[in-house]
Design a protein around this motif. Structure first.
Motif, PDB file in Angstrom:
ATOM      1  N   ILE A  51       0.835  -1.199   0.000  1.00 54.59           N
ATOM      2  CA  ILE A  51       0.000   0.000   0.000  1.00 54.59           C
ATOM      3  C   ILE A  51       0.874   1.255   0.000  1.00 54.59           C
ATOM      4  CG2 ILE A  51      -1.600   1.356   1.416  1.00 54.59           C
ATOM      5  CD1 ILE A  51      -2.878  -1.354   2.240  1.00 54.59           C
ATOM      6  N   LEU A  54       2.096   1.796  -3.458  1.00 50.20           N
ATOM      7  CA  LEU A  54       1.059   2.311  -4.354  1.00 50.20           C
ATOM      8  C   LEU A  54       0.818   3.795  -4.127  1.00 50.20           C
ATOM      9  CD1 LEU A  54      -1.601  -0.569  -4.267  1.00 50.20           C
ATOM     10  CD2 LEU A  54      -0.297   0.178  -6.263  1.00 50.20           C
ATOM     11  N   GLU A  62      -5.273  11.433  -8.363  1.00 50.13           N
ATOM     12  CA  GLU A  62      -5.672  10.034  -8.172  1.00 50.13           C
ATOM     13  C   GLU A  62      -6.048   9.758  -6.719  1.00 50.13           C
ATOM     14  OE1 GLU A  62      -3.088   7.862 -11.736  1.00 50.13           O
ATOM     15  OE2 GLU A  62      -2.167   8.240  -9.769  1.00 50.13           O
ATOM     16  N   LYS A  63      -5.316  10.358  -5.815  1.00 51.01           N
ATOM     17  CA  LYS A  63      -5.657  10.193  -4.394  1.00 51.01           C
ATOM     18  C   LYS A  63      -7.033  10.780  -4.101  1.00 51.01           C
ATOM     19  CE  LYS A  63      -0.804  10.451  -2.918  1.00 51.01           C
ATOM     20  NZ  LYS A  63       0.202  11.291  -2.227  1.00 51.01           N
ATOM     21  N   VAL A  66      -9.878   8.494  -5.173  1.00 51.13           N
ATOM     22  CA  VAL A  66     -10.122   7.358  -4.281  1.00 51.13           C
ATOM     23  C   VAL A  66     -10.996   7.760  -3.097  1.00 51.13           C
ATOM     24  CG1 VAL A  66      -8.960   5.781  -2.659  1.00 51.13           C
ATOM     25  CG2 VAL A  66      -8.040   6.107  -4.953  1.00 51.13           C
ATOM     26  N   ALA A  77     -11.548   4.649  -9.909  1.00 54.45           N
ATOM     27  CA  ALA A  77     -10.460   3.677 -10.024  1.00 54.45           C
ATOM     28  C   ALA A  77      -9.166   4.373 -10.427  1.00 54.45           C
ATOM     29  CB  ALA A  77     -10.820   2.615 -11.056  1.00 54.45           C
ATOM     30  N   ILE A  83      -5.871  -0.338  -9.164  1.00 53.03           N
ATOM     31  CA  ILE A  83      -6.806  -0.044  -8.074  1.00 53.03           C
ATOM     32  C   ILE A  83      -8.198   0.142  -8.670  1.00 53.03           C
ATOM     33  CG2 ILE A  83      -7.395   1.552  -6.217  1.00 53.03           C
ATOM     34  CD1 ILE A  83      -4.420   2.340  -6.123  1.00 53.03           C
ATOM     35  N   LYS A 331      -4.610   5.425   2.412  1.00 55.60           N
ATOM     36  CA  LYS A 331      -4.094   4.147   2.908  1.00 55.60           C
ATOM     37  C   LYS A 331      -5.179   3.352   3.627  1.00 55.60           C
ATOM     38  CE  LYS A 331       0.734   5.625   3.321  1.00 55.60           C
ATOM     39  NZ  LYS A 331       1.867   5.927   4.234  1.00 55.60           N
ATOM     40  N   LEU A 334      -7.350   1.764   0.896  1.00 67.61           N
ATOM     41  CA  LEU A 334      -6.655   0.662   0.228  1.00 67.61           C
ATOM     42  C   LEU A 334      -6.495  -0.541   1.151  1.00 67.61           C
ATOM     43  CD1 LEU A 334      -3.882   2.540  -1.800  1.00 67.61           C
ATOM     44  CD2 LEU A 334      -6.149   1.794  -2.560  1.00 67.61           C
ATOM     45  N   MET A 337      -9.660  -2.374   1.031  1.00 65.95           N
ATOM     46  CA  MET A 337      -9.840  -3.031  -0.262  1.00 65.95           C
ATOM     47  C   MET A 337      -8.985  -4.294  -0.358  1.00 65.95           C
ATOM     48  SD  MET A 337     -10.120   0.317  -2.769  1.00 65.95           S
ATOM     49  CE  MET A 337     -10.649  -0.582  -4.232  1.00 65.95           C
ATOM     50  N   PHE A 338      -7.774  -4.239   0.154  1.00 71.96           N
ATOM     51  CA  PHE A 338      -6.952  -5.450   0.173  1.00 71.96           C
ATOM     52  C   PHE A 338      -7.563  -6.506   1.087  1.00 71.96           C
ATOM     53  CE2 PHE A 338      -3.379  -3.053  -1.733  1.00 71.96           C
ATOM     54  CZ  PHE A 338      -2.890  -4.016  -2.599  1.00 71.96           C
ATOM     55  N   ILE A 343      -8.722  -5.667  -4.593  1.00 70.59           N
ATOM     56  CA  ILE A 343      -7.572  -5.302  -5.419  1.00 70.59           C
ATOM     57  C   ILE A 343      -6.881  -6.566  -5.915  1.00 70.59           C
ATOM     58  CG2 ILE A 343      -5.297  -4.206  -5.422  1.00 70.59           C
ATOM     59  CD1 ILE A 343      -6.360  -2.110  -3.541  1.00 70.59           C
TER      60      ILE A 343
END
Length: 746
Positions: A51, A54, A62-63, A66, A77, A83, A331, A334, A337-338, A343
Motif C-alpha cells: 500500500i 502504491l 488520483e488520491k 479514491v 479507479a 486499483i 491508505k 486501500l 480493499m486489500f 484489489i
C-alpha cells in the motif's frame, strides 16, 4: 443453518463454550444451553508495504479520486496501478437495484434482482442472534455476487421516538439487544468479503431537520444508550466501515466531528476501517479531512465539485491541507480493499443472489418475527377443519413493500403478500372473500416529496370509501372468520420524514371497528415497522397479530403463523405506548426540536422510562405471546457474591406447560436499587431464545459479565461497577418478570 463456524461434535462444542466470555448466542446440547461468541476478522495489515508503494506512485488527483464519489455508488479507479472502484450498495432490506452512474434513475438491468429480506424491526423482533448471523451471511452472499465492496447496512440507531420515519429499519430502543443483534449480522456479511457500513454514526435518531439539527446529549446517556452497539461493532465484529450521519452533535457536523470520529471511534475503540459520509453530508473539506472522514459520497452536485474533489486538490496545492494527511485516508481505503480482496482478487468469495436458499433464509427470519399480541378467545391458530369461508379485508393484504418510500428498496422477483400466503396455505375447500376495505390515499399538497423533511410526513386522507366499506362489511358478514390486514406501508413510514402522530392512516380504525361489529370472529393483523395507537382496537378485538415489512416470504410466514404451522415467537423490540405523550422524548417535549434538540430524558429511553416512571404501556418491550405456555422456575446464580471482573452464571428451568412445541425468549433484567446515581428501574442484560417441546423442561444458563452492570461516570470518564446488592430478574418481557433473586458485587 448456514453458520460457517458451527461445531457439530460435543467435544468441539465444549471447547467452544470454555472459550466464551461475553455472549448470548446459544447452541443447544442435550438439556443445557451454552454460550458461543461471534467474533469478526480485523482489517488486514499484511499489505501495508504494498500500500505504501502504491500511494507513493499516485498523483494528488488520483488520491482525491479514491476519496470521493465518481458515480452515485462508487469512487474512482486508478487503473494504471490496478486499483479498482470502491463499489457500494444500499442494503437494509437487501441489495438495492443497480442505478445509473450519475443519477438516481434505475439502470434498467435485467440481472439485478435480489432477495427482499425483513426490515430491521422484524429481525430484532426475532430476538434470535443465530438469525441475525444468517441474515448477514445471506445478504453478504448477494452483495458479493453483485460485485459490491460495501453494503450500506446495518442501520442501528436507537429508536428514540415511535414517530421516527426509519423506526422500521432500525433494530430496537434497547442498547443491549441492539449490540447483540448487530454483531452477528456484521460478522456474517463480512465473512463474504463485503464490508458493512454501520450507520448512522451517531446520535441520529430523527428525520425531522436531520440535515442540520444540533443534537445535545449528556455524556452518560451517549455512552450508555446511543453508542454501545457502535462500540461492539468495532470491538467484537470488527466492522470495516462506518457511515457519518447528517446531523450535528454538540455543535459540529458528524462528518467533521473530531470528538466522535477521532477521539472515540479511532483512539478509544481502535477502529481501523474507513468512515464514509452519508450522501451529501459533508460541509467542509479541511475539517472533514482533519477530523476523520475518509470517503465523501453524495448528491446532487457534479462529482468534481465534491469537497474531496477539486476543493481538496486546491487546498493541498495551496498548503492549507498537508498531502500526508490525505495519504492517511487513502491508505485506510486501500487497506480495506486489500482485506476484501477487491484489489488482489485471489480467493475472493463469489456469492449467489436471488436463490431459493436465500428466500428460505428470508422466510426463517420472518417466521420468527411475527408477534402475537392478543388471543383472548383462542381464535388462533385458525381451525381450518371447522371453517368454510374467510373474509380477507384490507389494502395491506395485497400491498407490496420491497419498493416504496424514500430510501433503499429492493428489486425482487418474489414478494408474497398476506393474501397470497393464505391462498398458498389454506385448504382449497375454504372460500376466501377478499375486500380492499380502504384506499391508500395521500393529500397531494402535503405528501412528503423525495428529500423533503417534514414532521408530518405523508399526510393521508382518513375517510373511507362507502362502496369499499360496504364490500368489506358484506364479506365479513358472509364469512365464518374475518382477517383484517391493517397498519402501514413503506410509503407512509419512510426515510426523510417523521410521522406527525400515532394515528392509523387511511381511515383504518373506523373500518376495523365496523367489521368487528358484524363479525366478532375477526383477527386484526398489523403490518408496520413502528407503533401506532391501537388501544381502542386492542380492547375491542380478541385476536391481534403484529407483523413487519417482512421480506420476499413474508406472506407465507404470516399465513403459517395464523394457521398454526408456525408457533409465534416474536417479541416487541420497542415499547408500544398508549399515547404519544407517554413516550420519553414527547413527555419531555424534546422532540423534534428546531435548530437544536436536547435529549432531556437522559438514560431513560424506551422501557427504561416507562418502568422507572411507572407508566403503563399498551404492550411492553419484549412482549409476545405463544400458542403454548411456559413456566419459569428454580432461578439461581452460581454464587451469591462476585468481584467486578467475574462472570455471573444465571440459571433457571423453563418448562413448556402447554400442548404445542414452541420457542420462548427468556429475558434477564438487572435492577440496582441502592445506586448513588440515577439508574433505570431495570435494564436488559441478557436473553436467550429457547426451543422447548410440549411437556419438556430445559435447564437454561445465561452468562452475564459483571462489567455489564457498570454505569458511565462522567466525572472520572470511565465505566464503574458499584459495589452492593443487585436484583437479577428473569421473565418474558419487561413487565412479565417471573422470578428474581439477589447478588452482591464486592
Amino acid at each position: 443453518m448456514k453458520i460457517k463456524s458451527i461445531y457439530t461434535s460435543m467435544i468441539a462444542a465444549s471447547l467452544l463454550a470454555a472459550s466464551c466470555k461475553d455472549s448470548n448466542q446459544t447452541v443447544q446440547i442435550s438439556n443445557e444451553t451454552m454460550t458461543v461468541e461471534y467474533k469478526g476478522t480485523p482489517i488486514s495489515k499484511a499489505f501495508d508495504a504494498k500500500i505504501d508503494s502504491l500511494v507513493s506512485q499516485m498523483t494528488l488527483e488520483e488520491k482525491s479520486g479514491v476519496l470521493h464519489g465518481n458515480s452515485m455508488f462508487a469512487t474512482k479507479a486508478v487503473e494504471r496501478l490496478g486499483i479498482p472502484e470502491l463499489t457500494m450498495a444500499d442494503g437494509p432490506l437487501g441489495v438495492r437495484e443497480e442505478i445509473s452512474r450519475d443519477s438516481w434513475a434505475a439502470a434498467g438491468w435485467d440481472n439485478d434482482f435480489a432477495t427482499y429480506y425483513p426490515a430491521g424491526g422484524g429481525l430484532a423482533a426475532t430476538w434470535n442472534t443465530e438469525l441475525a448471523y444468517l441474515f448477514g451471511t445471506s445478504v453478504g452472499e448477494e452483495a458479493i455476487a453483485r460485485d459490491k465492496d460495501v453494503l450500506l447496512s446495518p442501520a442501528i440507531n436507537i429508536i428514540r421516538t415511535p414517530l421516527g420515519g426509519r423506526t422500521y429499519e432500525y433494530f430496537t430502543e434497547d442498547p443491549f439487544l441492539n449490540k447483540k443483534m448487530s454483531v452477528p449480522f456484521i460478522v456474517g456479511v463480512q465473512e463474504n468479503d463485503v464490508a458493512v457500513c454501520v450507520k448512522h454514526f451517531a446520535a441520529n435518531n430523527q428525520e425531522t431537520h436531520r440535515d442540520y439539527v444540533d443534537v445535545q446529549i449528556e455524556e452518560r446517556a451517549l455512552r450508555e444508550i446511543y453508542l454501545p452497539a457502535f462500540e461492539a461493532a468495532v470491538k467484537e465484529a470488527h466492522a470495516y466501515s462506518f457511515m457519518g450521519a447528517y446531523n450535528k452533535f454538540r455543535g459540529e457536523y458528524l462528518c467533521e466531528n473530531g470528538y466522535m470520529l477521532n477521539e472515540i471511534l479511532r483512539k478509544e475503540w481502535g477502529f481501523e476501517g474507513i468512515v464514509i459520509s452519508d450522501w451529501a453530508a459533508v460541509h467542509d473539506t479541511k475539517k472533514s479531512i482533519e477530523n476523520g472522514l475518509d470517503v465523501e459520497m453524495g448528491t446532487p452536485k457534479p462529482f468534481n465539485e465534491f469537497f474531496y474533489a477539486d476543493s481538496l486538490i486546491e487546498k493541498v496545492k495551496s498548503g492549507e491541507i498537508a498531502e500526508s494527511d490525505v495519504d492517511i485516508h487513502v491508505k485506510r481505503v486501500l487497506r480495506m480493499m486489500f482485506t476484501l480482496k477487491s484489489i488482489d482478487d485471489k480467493g475472493r468469495a463469489k456469492g449467489s443472489i436471488n436463490t431459493e436458499d436465500h428466500f428460505e433464509d428470508a422466510y426463517k427470519i420472518a417466521a420468527e418475527s411475527v408477534v402475537l399480541l392478543k388471543n383472548a378467545k383462542n381464535l388462533l391458530p385458525l381451525k381450518t377443519d371447522i371453517i368454510k369461508s374467510i373474509a380477507v379485508i384490507g389494502n395491506n393484504a395485497m400491498k407490496k413493500n420491497a419498493l416504496g418510500g424514500f430510501g433503499a428498496g429492493v428489486k425482487t422477483k418474489r414478494e408474497v403478500t398476506p393474501l397470497e400466503g393464505l391462498q398458498n396455505r389454506l385448504p382449497k375447500s375454504i372460500e376466501i372473500n377478499y375486500a380492499e376495505g380502504y384506499l391508500e390515499r395521500y393529500s397531494n399538497n402535503e405528501k412528503a416529496k423525495l428529500g423533503d423533511i417534514t414532521l408530518s410526513g405523508p399526510a393521508t386522507i382518513n375517510t373511507l370509501e362507502p362502496a369499499l366499506l360496504d364490500e368489506a362489511i358484506k364479506a365479513a358478514k358472509n364469512s365464518d372468520v374475518a382477517i383484517i390486514f391493517a397498519g402501514s406501508n413503506r410509503d407512509y413510514e419512510t426515510e426523510a420524514s417523521d410521522r406527525g402522530s400515532l394515528d392509523l392512516p387511511f381511515g383504518q380504525e373506523e373500518l376495523i371497528k365496523k367489521v368487528l361489529e358484524v363479525n366478532p370472529n375477526t383477527i386484526v393483523v398489523f403490518i408496520a415497522g413502528a407503533p401506532f395507537d391501537i388501544e381502542d382496537i386492542s380492547k375491542k378485538s380478541s385476536s391481534l397479530i403484529w407483523s413487519w415489512f417482512n421480506g420476499s416470504e413474508g406472506g407465507n410466514a404470516l399465513a403459517d403463523v395464523i394457521l398454526g404451522n408456525v408457533n409465534p415467537s416474536g417479541k416487541l423490540p420497542w415499547t408500544m405506548p398508549k399515547k404519544i405523550e407517554d413516550s420519553p422524548a414527547h413527555a419531555t417535549n424534546s422532540f423534534p426540536g428546531d435548530e437544536t434538540v436536547s435529549y432531556t430524558e437522559g438514560i431513560l429511553v424506551g422501557y427504561r422510562w416507562f418502568d422507572t416512571k411507572k407508566i403503563e404501556p399498551l404492550y411492553p418491550f419484549g412482549y409476545g405471546l405463544s400458542y403454548t405456555t411456559f413456566e419459569f422456575s428454580n432461578l439461581k446464580t452460581d454464587k451469591t457474591a462476585y468481584d467486578k471482573d467475574d462472570m455471573i452464571k444465571v440459571s433457571f428451568d423453563l418448562k413448556n406447560t402447554g400442548t404445542t412445541d414452541g420457542k420462548e425468549v427468556a429475558q434477564l433484567y438487572i435492577s440496582d436499587e441502592e445506586s448513588y446515581v440515577e439508574k433505570a428501574a431495570q435494564e436488559l442484560k441478557g436473553f436467550q431464545k429457547i426451543s422447548v417441546k410440549s411437556g419438556e423442561t430445559k435447564h437454561v444458563t445465561i452468562t452475564l459479565p459483571a462489567k455489564e452492570l457498570a454505569y458511565y461516570n462522567e466525572v472520572k470518564k470511565e465505566w464503574l461497577v458499584e459495589s452492593g446488592s443487585y436484583k437479577i430478574k428473569i421473565g418474558n418481557s419487561s413487565r412479565g418478570i417471573k422470578a428474581e433473586t439477589k447478588i452482591n458485587i464486592n
